[in-house]
Write an enzyme that holds these catalytic residues in place. Structure first.
Site, PDB file in Angstrom:
ATOM      1  N   ASP A  21       0.881  -1.142   0.071  1.00 16.84           N
ATOM      2  CA  ASP A  21      -0.020  -0.031   0.008  1.00 16.84           C
ATOM      3  C   ASP A  21       1.003   1.365   0.010  1.00 16.84           C
ATOM      4  O   ASP A  21       2.136   1.143   0.274  1.00 16.84           O
ATOM      5  CB  ASP A  21      -0.864  -0.066   1.223  1.00 16.84           C
ATOM      6  CG  ASP A  21      -1.769   1.272   1.542  1.00 16.84           C
ATOM      7  OD1 ASP A  21      -2.397   1.658   0.359  1.00 16.84           O
ATOM      8  OD2 ASP A  21      -1.909   1.733   2.706  1.00 16.84           O
ATOM      9  N   ASP A  32      -0.129   5.044   0.960  1.00 13.30           N
ATOM     10  CA  ASP A  32      -0.320   6.122   1.959  1.00 13.30           C
ATOM     11  C   ASP A  32      -0.566   5.573   3.245  1.00 13.30           C
ATOM     12  O   ASP A  32      -1.046   4.480   3.725  1.00 13.30           O
ATOM     13  CB  ASP A  32      -1.740   6.871   1.625  1.00 13.30           C
ATOM     14  CG  ASP A  32      -1.793   7.273   0.262  1.00 13.30           C
ATOM     15  OD1 ASP A  32      -0.866   8.275  -0.102  1.00 13.30           O
ATOM     16  OD2 ASP A  32      -2.839   7.010  -0.400  1.00 13.30           O
ATOM     17  N   ASP A  38      -1.563  -0.354   6.211  1.00 11.90           N
ATOM     18  CA  ASP A  38      -1.914   0.278   7.322  1.00 11.90           C
ATOM     19  C   ASP A  38      -3.446   0.080   7.836  1.00 11.90           C
ATOM     20  O   ASP A  38      -3.679   0.524   8.962  1.00 11.90           O
ATOM     21  CB  ASP A  38      -1.402   1.691   7.521  1.00 11.90           C
ATOM     22  CG  ASP A  38      -2.189   2.605   6.470  1.00 11.90           C
ATOM     23  OD1 ASP A  38      -3.145   3.188   7.151  1.00 11.90           O
ATOM     24  OD2 ASP A  38      -2.207   2.336   5.447  1.00 11.90           O
TER      25      ASP A  38
END
Length: 217
Positions: free
Chosen positions: A7, A9, A179
């Site tokens: 991922d 961001d 996250d």
């Protein structure tokens, strides 16, 4: 060779590139910064709680780019990546990327942000292969619309499976770093889920599942 999927961001960088670009559009005078960021933050709060309709966010965030050419936008994104994004790249992310390269793994970034941001940020990290939200271009300019399946939640799986078929790859032995609770569908599909600076929902799931939890700085 196995896939190492990341991922973007809050995983590779300490921030959300779409929000940071929204701030940049304010500095460029494309939007009224105060009102635009107020709405941006409302939508991102919905994202953090797993309630965002990504179509709504993309329609909002792309509207200021409608009528602008990809070349003109890219010309402005490049220095923005250098000035704003490069200082917030996690050093631990760079070390992890280097370890996967050393292992001979194939590295892919898959992000719920637009490719006009994801591609140049990934390139700054030395990553050539990305899946992000595709932007529609007609008559040489952005329309403000998106194309195809959005790389968000289950959409990441849809797009990844299409990519795997095209590239004659598989998820055998794959690792995915994220996250966000929004990436649980894909984390559950890979052999080696890796959780980075997780939100509370993802942290609880990772603890119960026994997944590795990383605290990148």
């Amino acid at each position: 060779m196995a896939l190492a999927i990341f991922d973007l961001d809050e995983t590779l960088i300490h921030g959300d590139c779409a929000t940071l670009w929204s701030e940049q559009m304010g500095r460029l005078g494309w939007v009224d910064s105060e009102s635009f960021m107020r709405r941006n933050n409302e939508l991102m709060d919905a994202y953090s709680h797993g309630r965002l309709a990504m179509e709504e966010f993309m329609a909002f965030s792309l509207e200021p780019m409608a009528g602008r050419s990809p070349e003109d936008v890219a010309h402005l994104v490049e220095p923005w990546v250098e000035d704003v994004i490069e200082p917030i790249i996690f050093s631990d992310a760079c070390k992890t990327l280097a370890a996967h390269r050393q292992a001979g793994d194939r590295i892919l970034v898959i992000s719920a942000s637009g490719t006009h941001l994801v591609q140049p940020i990934a390139q700054r990290l030395g990553i050539d292969e990305v899946l992000g939200i595709e932007l529609e271009v007609l008559n040489g300019v952005y329309t403000g619309n998106t194309l195809g399946t959005l790389t968000y939640r289950e959409g990441k799986i849809t797009r990844l499976l299409q990519w795997l078929e095209t590239e004659q790859e598989s998820l055998k032995g794959a690792t995915f770093y994220s996250d966000s609770r929004n990436d649980l569908p894909l984390l559950l599909r890979v052999d080696h889920p890796q959780v980075v600076n997780p939100d509370p929902v993802l942290r609880e799931h990772a603890q119960q599942a026994g997944w590795p939890i990383h605290h990148w700085k």
